[in-house]
Design an enzyme around this catalytic site. Structure first.
Site, mmCIF file in Angstrom:
data_model
loop_
_atom_site.group_PDB
_atom_site.id
_atom_site.type_symbol
_atom_site.label_atom_id
_atom_site.label_comp_id
_atom_site.label_asym_id
_atom_site.label_seq_id
_atom_site.Cartn_x
_atom_site.Cartn_y
_atom_site.Cartn_z
ATOM 1 N N TYR A 3 -14.613 8.783 -8.885
ATOM 2 C CA TYR A 3 -13.392 8.746 -8.056
ATOM 3 C C TYR A 3 -12.503 7.581 -8.489
ATOM 4 O O TYR A 3 -11.279 7.736 -8.646
ATOM 5 C CB TYR A 3 -13.801 8.621 -6.582
ATOM 6 C CG TYR A 3 -12.689 8.234 -5.637
ATOM 7 C CD1 TYR A 3 -11.710 9.142 -5.257
ATOM 8 C CD2 TYR A 3 -12.630 6.942 -5.094
ATOM 9 C CE1 TYR A 3 -10.698 8.777 -4.374
ATOM 10 C CE2 TYR A 3 -11.632 6.575 -4.219
ATOM 11 C CZ TYR A 3 -10.656 7.487 -3.860
ATOM 12 O OH TYR A 3 -9.664 7.114 -2.992
ATOM 13 N N SER A 33 -5.758 3.735 -5.433
ATOM 14 C CA SER A 33 -6.804 3.112 -4.596
ATOM 15 C C SER A 33 -7.163 1.785 -5.227
ATOM 16 O O SER A 33 -7.084 1.620 -6.459
ATOM 17 C CB SER A 33 -8.040 4.009 -4.545
ATOM 18 O OG SER A 33 -9.108 3.318 -3.909
HETATM 19 P P1 NAP Z 1 -8.521 12.354 4.223
HETATM 20 O O1 NAP Z 1 -8.474 11.847 5.611
HETATM 21 O O2 NAP Z 1 -9.785 12.898 3.673
HETATM 22 O O3 NAP Z 1 -7.346 13.426 4.038
HETATM 23 C C1 NAP Z 1 -7.183 14.052 2.799
HETATM 24 C C2 NAP Z 1 -5.979 14.966 2.844
HETATM 25 O O4 NAP Z 1 -5.849 15.561 1.548
HETATM 26 C C3 NAP Z 1 -6.105 16.079 3.850
HETATM 27 O O5 NAP Z 1 -4.845 16.293 4.446
HETATM 28 C C4 NAP Z 1 -6.505 17.277 2.987
HETATM 29 O O6 NAP Z 1 -6.026 18.519 3.489
HETATM 30 C C5 NAP Z 1 -5.756 16.962 1.719
HETATM 31 N N1 NAP Z 1 -6.280 17.665 0.551
HETATM 32 C C6 NAP Z 1 -7.535 17.604 0.028
HETATM 33 N N2 NAP Z 1 -7.633 18.403 -1.039
HETATM 34 C C7 NAP Z 1 -6.417 18.978 -1.202
HETATM 35 C C8 NAP Z 1 -5.873 19.896 -2.120
HETATM 36 N N3 NAP Z 1 -6.621 20.410 -3.118
HETATM 37 N N4 NAP Z 1 -4.589 20.276 -1.983
HETATM 38 C C9 NAP Z 1 -3.827 19.789 -0.981
HETATM 39 N N5 NAP Z 1 -4.267 18.904 -0.083
HETATM 40 C C10 NAP Z 1 -5.559 18.508 -0.182
HETATM 41 O O7 NAP Z 1 -8.097 11.193 3.172
HETATM 42 P P2 NAP Z 1 -7.339 9.801 3.419
HETATM 43 O O8 NAP Z 1 -8.365 8.769 3.691
HETATM 44 O O9 NAP Z 1 -6.186 9.960 4.310
HETATM 45 O O10 NAP Z 1 -6.845 9.532 1.914
HETATM 46 C C11 NAP Z 1 -5.551 9.926 1.468
HETATM 47 C C12 NAP Z 1 -5.345 9.376 0.068
HETATM 48 O O11 NAP Z 1 -5.542 7.962 0.085
HETATM 49 C C13 NAP Z 1 -6.304 9.938 -0.974
HETATM 50 O O12 NAP Z 1 -5.651 10.087 -2.213
HETATM 51 C C14 NAP Z 1 -7.373 8.859 -1.065
HETATM 52 O O13 NAP Z 1 -8.027 8.874 -2.304
HETATM 53 C C15 NAP Z 1 -6.515 7.620 -0.885
HETATM 54 N N6 NAP Z 1 -7.253 6.431 -0.419
HETATM 55 C C16 NAP Z 1 -7.918 6.429 0.779
HETATM 56 C C17 NAP Z 1 -8.594 5.289 1.172
HETATM 57 C C18 NAP Z 1 -9.347 5.198 2.478
HETATM 58 O O14 NAP Z 1 -10.081 4.205 2.693
HETATM 59 N N7 NAP Z 1 -9.225 6.155 3.389
HETATM 60 C C19 NAP Z 1 -8.583 4.137 0.351
HETATM 61 C C20 NAP Z 1 -7.898 4.195 -0.854
HETATM 62 C C21 NAP Z 1 -7.234 5.334 -1.234
HETATM 63 P P3 NAP Z 1 -6.939 19.532 4.357
HETATM 64 O O15 NAP Z 1 -7.457 18.729 5.514
HETATM 65 O O16 NAP Z 1 -5.970 20.584 4.772
HETATM 66 O O17 NAP Z 1 -8.015 20.017 3.451
#
Ligand code: NAP
Length: 253
Positions: free
Chosen positions: A162, A148
């Site tokens: 985080y 991130s």
């Molecule tokens: P999200 O919409 O909250 O989705 C998170 C995903 O991770 C879901 O599929 C969830 O599965 C899964 N997950 C959570 N805990 C888990 C576990 N213990 N084991 C297996 N799967 C798990 O998040 P996102 O925004 O797409 O983010 C994805 C990645 O990008 C993350 O690493 C986040 O830190 C990073 N990121 C996001 C942003 C942003 O602005 N969105 C920015 C920078 C980095 P379930 O739904 O089945 O629980």
């Protein structure tokens, strides 16, 4: 579109929604057989698999909590059994632990965030290296860790804990890349900025993207697909000399 399974099996953790789902979908289009990992979203993961399959790809949903070692081992065994040898891994599963200043963060939140974001990613990479490294009789592969921009900005006032977990991911990416550089495995990270997913609303801040858009040089959040494009490039032979890199996809932020 590439021939199906031309690229081998790719495991995407946390692929039931958001960035992970976009990566899984694009990987299916580009010829990977995709293991769609999820923790709780059974229906959402099934929908991602259905989308990939209806577009002519191969995919299989696998429930596993990446923070649990036995789940991670089962994830890899199941992916291999259902889809074939693992050639690629995207460590995408991640949680924020919610908004909290450091003086208020609980040990339980810290343990959960580190267990999923750091331990989970390292355990998955361990299983991938055991299968892909030429040192262990494998034929190589590629790993992309989802970091991130928070790793560099520090996320003061929002979620420093985080940001610290993503800083660990950056160090891990550099170290593992160097460790396996002669073993056929490339290891890189993608550091997204603010991306349009459910993560923000799920943390009680549905207006966060709109509120922070003005702080982004491009004046808008990114889409999951814009992140997925970078990931797929790093997984592809086009990135054959790229390892230990951290690719920022943040609209200039
Ligand atoms: P999200 O919409 O909250 O989705 C998170 C995903 O991770 C879901 O599929 C969830 O599965 C899964 N997950 C959570 N805990 C888990 C576990 N213990 N084991 C297996 N799967 C798990 O998040 P996102 O925004 O797409 O983010 C994805 C990645 O990008 C993350 O690493 C986040 O830190 C990073 N990121 C996001 C942003 C942003 O602005 N969105 C920015 C920078 C980095 P379930 O739904 O089945 O629980």
């Amino acid at each position: 579109m590439a021939n199906k399974n031309e690229c081998g099996t790719l495991i995407v953790t946390g692929a039931s929604r958001g960035i992970g789902a976009a990566i899984a979908n694009l990987a299916g289009e580009r010829g990977f057989s995709v293991a769609v990992n999820f923790a709780t979203g059974t229906a959402e993961a099934a929908a991602v698999v259905e989308q990939i399959v209806s577009a002519g790809g191969r995919a299989y949903a696998i429930q596993a909590d990446v923070a649990r070692e036995e789940d991670v081992v089962r994830l890899f065994e199941t992916a291999e059994r259902e889809l074939g040898p693992v050639k690629a891994l995207v460590n995408n599963a991640g949680i924020t632990g919610g908004f909290s200043r450091v003086e208020s963060v609980s040990a339980q939140t810290l343990a959960q965030v580190m267990a999923v974001n750091v331990t989970g990613a390292i355990l998955c990479a361990r299983e991938a290296v055991r299968r892909m490294s030429t040192r262990h009789g494998g034929t190589g592969g590629a790993i992309v860790n989802i970091s991130s921009r928070a790793a560099r900005t520090g996320s003061a006032g929002e979620w420093v804990h985080y940001a610290a977990s993503k800083g660990a991911i950056d160090s891990f990416t550099i170290g593992l890349a160097r460790e396996v550089a002669t073993e056929g495995i490339r290891v890189n990270a993608v550091a997204p900025g603010l991306i349009e997913t459910g993560l923000h609303a799920a943390n009680g801040a549905p207006d966060r993207l709109d509120r922070l858009a003005a702080t982004i040089p491009m004046q808008r959040p990114g889409t999951p697909l814009e992140v997925a494009e970078g990931v797929l490039w790093l997984l592809s032979p086009a990135a054959s000399y790229t390892t230990g890199a951290i690719l920022e996809i943040g609209g200039g932020r």
